[in-house]
Scaffold this motif. Structure first.
Motif, PDB file in Angstrom:
ATOM      1  N   LYS A 228       0.824  -1.194   0.000  1.00  0.00           N
ATOM      2  CA  LYS A 228       0.000   0.000   0.000  1.00  0.00           C
ATOM      3  C   LYS A 228       0.862   1.248   0.000  1.00  0.00           C
ATOM      4  CE  LYS A 228      -4.047  -2.073   2.170  1.00  0.00           C
ATOM      5  NZ  LYS A 228      -5.092  -1.922   3.201  1.00  0.00           N
ATOM      6  N   LYS A 229       0.263   2.354  -0.431  1.00  0.00           N
ATOM      7  CA  LYS A 229       0.997   3.605  -0.496  1.00  0.00           C
ATOM      8  C   LYS A 229       1.173   4.204   0.890  1.00  0.00           C
ATOM      9  CE  LYS A 229      -0.543   4.712  -5.167  1.00  0.00           C
ATOM     10  NZ  LYS A 229      -1.320   5.625  -6.010  1.00  0.00           N
ATOM     11  N   ALA A 238       2.437  10.693  -1.922  1.00  0.00           N
ATOM     12  CA  ALA A 238       2.424   9.265  -1.593  1.00  0.00           C
ATOM     13  C   ALA A 238       3.613   8.584  -2.243  1.00  0.00           C
ATOM     14  CB  ALA A 238       1.127   8.616  -2.051  1.00  0.00           C
ATOM     15  N   SER A 240       5.352   4.514  -2.864  1.00  0.00           N
ATOM     16  CA  SER A 240       5.051   3.089  -2.828  1.00  0.00           C
ATOM     17  C   SER A 240       6.146   2.324  -3.554  1.00  0.00           C
ATOM     18  CB  SER A 240       3.690   2.796  -3.475  1.00  0.00           C
ATOM     19  OG  SER A 240       3.682   3.241  -4.817  1.00  0.00           O
ATOM     20  N   GLU A 251       3.736   9.843  -6.055  1.00  0.00           N
ATOM     21  CA  GLU A 251       2.512  10.364  -6.665  1.00  0.00           C
ATOM     22  C   GLU A 251       2.090  11.637  -5.945  1.00  0.00           C
ATOM     23  OE1 GLU A 251      -2.110   8.971  -7.575  1.00  0.00           O
ATOM     24  OE2 GLU A 251      -0.711   7.618  -6.543  1.00  0.00           O
ATOM     25  N   GLU A 267       2.836  11.467 -11.401  1.00  0.00           N
ATOM     26  CA  GLU A 267       3.337  10.148 -11.038  1.00  0.00           C
ATOM     27  C   GLU A 267       4.722   9.989 -11.649  1.00  0.00           C
ATOM     28  OE1 GLU A 267       0.716   6.953 -11.954  1.00  0.00           O
ATOM     29  OE2 GLU A 267      -1.053   7.938 -11.105  1.00  0.00           O
TER      30      GLU A 267
END
Length: 346
Positions: A228-229, A238, A240, A251, A267
């Motif tokens: 999960k982020k 975020a 990941s 992101e 992103e």
């Protein structure tokens, strides 16, 4: 004739002066352009800031940045250095009528590590969402594991309140899932669910078996899992790891179209590694720098800013099989590496 000549000379002299005062400059290819500015922030007090190899400023408690205006638009090299820290370098492009921003990050070359516990075999580490408690799993041998709870504020491992607590915090597998609710932790393994209640004032922990996991608890996978982020404290950024554990992704979550200077796109890939990425977290008090652990290589800090293809990586720790958590509450990284559980302030 003297009057006309004087007027002409005055006009020739004053027009460039007025243009200079208004912020115009002559470029190297003899073009007139509007100037820009440069704003550099240094995280450490008494850092030296250089621009194009020229010393500009030493930071202090009141001023940790440098602002230069009326710069001819071009690329400028910026160096931030302090004894005992890895230097930070970046080439920054100054554009007309714009102020280019850059924020250095600095990691100690020889961090002072404080040992919390040793002589055991630690296999995992988790931090509660409120960052009041750190859970460390200790392998006792023969497939037996025991969970310890550490309180950073008092720098102490919570004392277990009796035999029932000790038994409830022992597990037959290292695959456990921790959920947090106020001053309680709920630990789920393949064979049982344990409810642990922490009394920080008395430095005690009391645990017993439970029939089910609470619905309102915060699962540690929300902030720690690689699947999960991990979202920054301001919920705008975020990070990941991809499914192959070889790439770190970033992101920008904010709905505004304008990106901060350290994002190339909403992103982007921060790192492609030939080694497995074990875990990631944000650098304390930063939204543009992360910390990651690479298999058998160590722990590193990595910035987002990739202007002029110069994204900087700085080493934090070299070890055998380290795993870590970061606390923004005290600005520390807590680390386990085989038999040692220790911390340092970044």
């Amino acid at each position: 004739m003297l009057f006309i000549a004087s007027t002409a000379i005055f006009a020739v002299a004053v027009i460039p002066l007025l243009m200079y005062t208004a912020g115009y400059r002559l470029t190297s290819d003899f073009k007139i352009t509007k100037t820009g500015g440069l704003f550099i922030t240094a995280p450490q007090v008494n850092s030296d800031i250089f621009v194009d190899n020229n010393f500009k400023k030493k930071t202090n408690f009141l001023q940790n940045n440098l602002f230069i205006q009326n710069l001819t638009p071009r690329s400028y090299s910026v160096l931030v250095a302090k004894e005992g820290f890895w230097p930070w370098f970046k080439k920054v492009e100054v554009e007309p009528k714009m102020v280019a921003e850059a924020r250095a990050f600095m990691v100690p070359q020889d961090p002072k590590w404080d040992i919390i516990a040793n002589g055991r075999k630690f296999v995992s580490i988790k931090i509660s969402p409120d960052q009041k408690t750190i859970a460390v799993l200790d392998e006792k041998g023969s497939g037996n594991y025991h969970l310890l709870f550490y309180q950073p504020e008092t720098n102490s491992i919570l004392t277990e309140n009796g035999a029932e607590t000790k038994s409830s915090l022992s597990f037959s597998s290292k695959n456990i899932n921790i959920s947090w609710l106020d001053n309680k932790a709920f630990i789920q393994s393949q064979s049982k669910i344990t409810e642990a209640e922490m009394d920080f004032e008395k430095n005690l922990i009391k645990a017993s078996l439970s029939s089910e996991m609470p619905q309102k608890s915060l699962n540690d996978s929300q902030s720690q899992s690689k699947e999960k982020k991990i979202v920054s404290s301001n919920e705008k950024t975020a990070i990941s790891i991809n499914s192959q554990n070889k790439e770190i992704l970033a992101e920008w979550l904010d709905k505004e179209d304008r990106l901060p200077y350290y994002f190339e796109s909403k992103e982007m890939i921060l790192l492609k590694s030939q080694f497995r990425i074990d875990n990631i977290a944000f650098f304390p008090y930063r939204e543009d720098v992360i910390i990651f652990a690479a298999d058998q290589q160590g722990i590193f800090a990595l910035e987002f800013d990739n202007r002029n293809n110069s994204r900087l990586v700085q080493p934090i720790y070299k070890g055998k099989n380290p795993y870590f958590v970061v606390s923004e509450k005290d600005g520390k990284i807590y680390l386990i590496d085989e038999s040692v559980f220790f911390s340092t302030k970044l």
